[in-house]
Design a protein around this motif. Structure first.
Motif, mmCIF file in Angstrom:
data_model
loop_
_atom_site.group_PDB
_atom_site.id
_atom_site.type_symbol
_atom_site.label_atom_id
_atom_site.label_comp_id
_atom_site.label_asym_id
_atom_site.label_seq_id
_atom_site.Cartn_x
_atom_site.Cartn_y
_atom_site.Cartn_z
ATOM 1 N N LYS A 251 0.845 -1.194 0.000
ATOM 2 C CA LYS A 251 0.000 0.000 0.000
ATOM 3 C C LYS A 251 0.884 1.248 0.000
ATOM 4 O O LYS A 251 1.924 1.290 0.655
ATOM 5 N N LEU A 252 0.431 2.271 -0.714
ATOM 6 C CA LEU A 252 1.196 3.516 -0.849
ATOM 7 C C LEU A 252 0.421 4.700 -0.276
ATOM 8 O O LEU A 252 0.474 5.806 -0.808
ATOM 9 N N ASP A 253 -0.296 4.474 0.819
ATOM 10 C CA ASP A 253 -1.111 5.534 1.403
ATOM 11 C C ASP A 253 -0.271 6.739 1.814
ATOM 12 O O ASP A 253 -0.706 7.888 1.674
ATOM 13 N N ASP A 254 0.944 6.487 2.343
ATOM 14 C CA ASP A 254 1.790 7.598 2.769
ATOM 15 C C ASP A 254 2.282 8.411 1.576
ATOM 16 O O ASP A 254 2.449 9.629 1.667
ATOM 17 N N ILE A 255 2.506 7.735 0.437
ATOM 18 C CA ILE A 255 2.918 8.445 -0.776
ATOM 19 C C ILE A 255 1.750 9.228 -1.355
ATOM 20 O O ILE A 255 1.891 10.384 -1.764
ATOM 21 N N ILE A 256 0.575 8.611 -1.377
ATOM 22 C CA ILE A 256 -0.622 9.284 -1.896
ATOM 23 C C ILE A 256 -0.928 10.540 -1.094
ATOM 24 O O ILE A 256 -1.362 11.561 -1.645
ATOM 25 N N ALA A 257 -0.661 10.483 0.201
ATOM 26 C CA ALA A 257 -0.957 11.627 1.071
ATOM 27 C C ALA A 257 -0.104 12.848 0.737
ATOM 28 O O ALA A 257 -0.471 13.977 1.102
ATOM 29 N N THR A 258 1.013 12.656 0.043
ATOM 30 C CA THR A 258 1.871 13.797 -0.304
ATOM 31 C C THR A 258 1.387 14.538 -1.543
ATOM 32 O O THR A 258 1.912 15.618 -1.858
ATOM 33 N N GLY A 259 0.431 13.968 -2.269
ATOM 34 C CA GLY A 259 -0.048 14.580 -3.504
ATOM 35 C C GLY A 259 -1.500 15.000 -3.422
ATOM 36 O O GLY A 259 -2.052 15.221 -2.336
ATOM 37 N N THR A 260 -2.116 15.080 -4.576
ATOM 38 C CA THR A 260 -3.532 15.454 -4.678
ATOM 39 C C THR A 260 -4.353 14.232 -5.071
ATOM 40 O O THR A 260 -4.091 13.614 -6.115
ATOM 41 N N VAL A 261 -5.286 13.852 -4.249
ATOM 42 C CA VAL A 261 -6.108 12.678 -4.517
ATOM 43 C C VAL A 261 -7.054 12.980 -5.677
ATOM 44 O O VAL A 261 -7.773 13.983 -5.663
ATOM 45 N N LEU A 262 -7.041 12.110 -6.690
ATOM 46 C CA LEU A 262 -7.905 12.273 -7.854
ATOM 47 C C LEU A 262 -8.982 11.198 -7.927
ATOM 48 O O LEU A 262 -10.143 11.478 -8.157
ATOM 49 N N ASN A 263 -8.537 9.932 -7.774
ATOM 50 C CA ASN A 263 -9.451 8.793 -7.920
ATOM 51 C C ASN A 263 -10.219 8.895 -9.231
ATOM 52 O O ASN A 263 -11.434 8.703 -9.294
ATOM 53 N N ALA A 264 -9.481 9.212 -10.303
ATOM 54 C CA ALA A 264 -10.089 9.444 -11.612
ATOM 55 C C ALA A 264 -9.878 8.250 -12.526
ATOM 56 O O ALA A 264 -8.926 7.480 -12.369
ATOM 57 N N ALA A 265 -10.776 8.096 -13.484
ATOM 58 C CA ALA A 265 -10.618 7.035 -14.482
ATOM 59 C C ALA A 265 -9.340 7.282 -15.278
ATOM 60 O O ALA A 265 -9.066 8.402 -15.723
ATOM 61 N N LEU A 266 -8.556 6.228 -15.447
ATOM 62 C CA LEU A 266 -7.272 6.349 -16.136
ATOM 63 C C LEU A 266 -7.476 6.485 -17.633
ATOM 64 O O LEU A 266 -8.200 5.719 -18.255
ATOM 65 N N SER A 267 -6.802 7.483 -18.215
ATOM 66 C CA SER A 267 -6.791 7.641 -19.666
ATOM 67 C C SER A 267 -5.492 8.317 -20.053
ATOM 68 O O SER A 267 -4.893 9.050 -19.263
ATOM 69 N N SER A 268 -5.048 8.053 -21.279
ATOM 70 C CA SER A 268 -3.815 8.665 -21.747
ATOM 71 C C SER A 268 -3.966 10.175 -21.875
ATOM 72 O O SER A 268 -3.018 10.934 -21.650
ATOM 73 N N ASN A 269 -5.158 10.642 -22.255
ATOM 74 C CA ASN A 269 -5.401 12.080 -22.348
ATOM 75 C C ASN A 269 -5.178 12.780 -21.012
ATOM 76 O O ASN A 269 -4.606 13.872 -20.948
ATOM 77 N N LEU A 270 -5.656 12.163 -19.944
ATOM 78 C CA LEU A 270 -5.511 12.767 -18.621
ATOM 79 C C LEU A 270 -4.037 12.812 -18.222
ATOM 80 O O LEU A 270 -3.564 13.808 -17.663
ATOM 81 N N LEU A 271 -3.295 11.741 -18.500
ATOM 82 C CA LEU A 271 -1.869 11.714 -18.160
ATOM 83 C C LEU A 271 -1.100 12.777 -18.949
ATOM 84 O O LEU A 271 -0.220 13.453 -18.402
ATOM 85 N N VAL A 272 -1.414 12.911 -20.234
ATOM 86 C CA VAL A 272 -0.750 13.929 -21.056
ATOM 87 C C VAL A 272 -1.103 15.323 -20.556
ATOM 88 O O VAL A 272 -0.269 16.239 -20.567
ATOM 89 N N THR A 273 -2.326 15.515 -20.105
ATOM 90 C CA THR A 273 -2.733 16.817 -19.560
ATOM 91 C C THR A 273 -1.947 17.138 -18.291
ATOM 92 O O THR A 273 -1.513 18.277 -18.078
ATOM 93 N N ILE A 274 -1.739 16.124 -17.457
ATOM 94 C CA ILE A 274 -1.023 16.339 -16.193
ATOM 95 C C ILE A 274 0.450 16.642 -16.440
ATOM 96 O O ILE A 274 1.013 17.593 -15.877
ATOM 97 N N PHE A 275 1.090 15.830 -17.295
ATOM 98 C CA PHE A 275 2.538 15.953 -17.471
ATOM 99 C C PHE A 275 2.940 16.781 -18.692
ATOM 100 O O PHE A 275 4.086 17.221 -18.791
ATOM 101 N N GLY A 276 2.025 16.990 -19.621
ATOM 102 C CA GLY A 276 2.389 17.689 -20.850
ATOM 103 C C GLY A 276 2.355 19.190 -20.736
ATOM 104 O O GLY A 276 2.768 19.896 -21.662
#
Length: 271
Positions: free
Chosen positions: A137-162
């Motif tokens: 489990k990576l609960d401690d790592i997740i706590a350092t970021g922003t919780v999304l719980n969003a459906a995974l898609s390549s468009n969303l990843l490109v939006t985040i990192f692009g």
């Protein structure tokens, strides 16, 4: 009684086979844990101490033997302190190991989305850090970021990192078909011999692989190289075919579970 005696004779016959098989299994698992935790330094230190003690016995160095026996508890405590990170990783891997799991692999269809985004970002020379959750489990790592719980898609990843969004410098935590969180901070690697050319993303990916069983995908912002970090090792500049094979093995995927998601079309993007 005759049947019981026959069972005892059968057991006496197969007992050496069971004995050897059990020892082989234990040694294999021990070797697997040592390799995956970079605990070779512990073995080298133990061998050096053992050789020194044997040499002292052979040469009859009584004072040296007395000192070794006298300070043995101190040596053990110092050994545990110096090699605390490696010992921790060994016990962590022991807790994570599924010792008797030989089948029943699960099926997933989400990895292709991450690979499509990685290819796109690689060509754009945009960095990316995606963490595939396995058993730890990576609960401690997740706590350092922003919780999304969003459906995974390549468009969303490109939006985040692009784009230079507040989340693009951190890592995305991926589990199944979900992006659990983004912009997460990962622990940096404790290895001293890592290449100086590796940036923070590669050091963070390697660092997380040293303390968990997660698989981390990295896209280099400088070179566009796509790499994977897992089992305390960084595999740099891999092809998509190589990454696919590794992920099939590490994430317990089937080759038939890769259904390419038609969400990114470079020609359309160019228009």
């Amino acid at each position: 009684m005759d049947a019981f005696d026959r069972l005892l004779k059968v057991y006496d016959f197969i007992r050496p086979i069971l004995d050897i098989g059990f020892l082989t299994f234990i040694f294999y698992k021990a070797y697997d844990i040592v390799v995956k935790t970079n605990a070779v330094q512990i073995i080298k230190a133990a061998i050096i101490v053992a050789l020194a003690y044997v040499a002292a016995l052979i040469l009859q160095l009584k004072t040296f033997i007395w000192l070794l026996q006298m300070f043995a508890p101190v040596f053990l405590i110092g050994f545990a302190i110096v090699f605390q990170p490696e010992i921790r990783k060994i016990f962590l891997k022991m807790g994570q190991s599924e010792w008797f799991s030989f089948g029943g692999r699960s099926r997933h269809t989400y990895v292709d989305s991450v690979l499509l985004a990685a290819e796109m970002l690689s060509k754009q020379r945009r960095g990316m850090l995606a963490v595939f959750v396995r058993h730890t489990k990576l609960d401690d790592i997740i706590a350092t970021g922003t919780v999304l719980n969003a459906a995974l898609s390549s468009n969303l990843l490109v939006t985040i990192f692009g784009h230079d969004t507040p989340l693009h410098d951190g890592a995305c935590i991926v589990q199944g078909g979900k992006i659990l969180a983004a912009g997460c901070f990962l622990p940096l690697s404790e290895q001293y011999d890592i290449k100086k050319t590796f940036g923070t993303r590669h050091r963070a990916a390697l660092g997380l692989s040293e303390v968990t069983d997660a698989v981390i995908l990295v896209v280099s912002e400088e070179t566009g190289a796509i790499s994977l970090a897992y089992d305390s090792r960084l595999h740099y500049d891999l092809t998509i075919r190589e990454i696919t094979k590794i992920l099939e093995n590490q994430l317990e995927l089937g080759s038939d579970s890769f259904t390419i998601e038609d969400t990114i079309d470079e020609n359309k993007a160019a228009l």
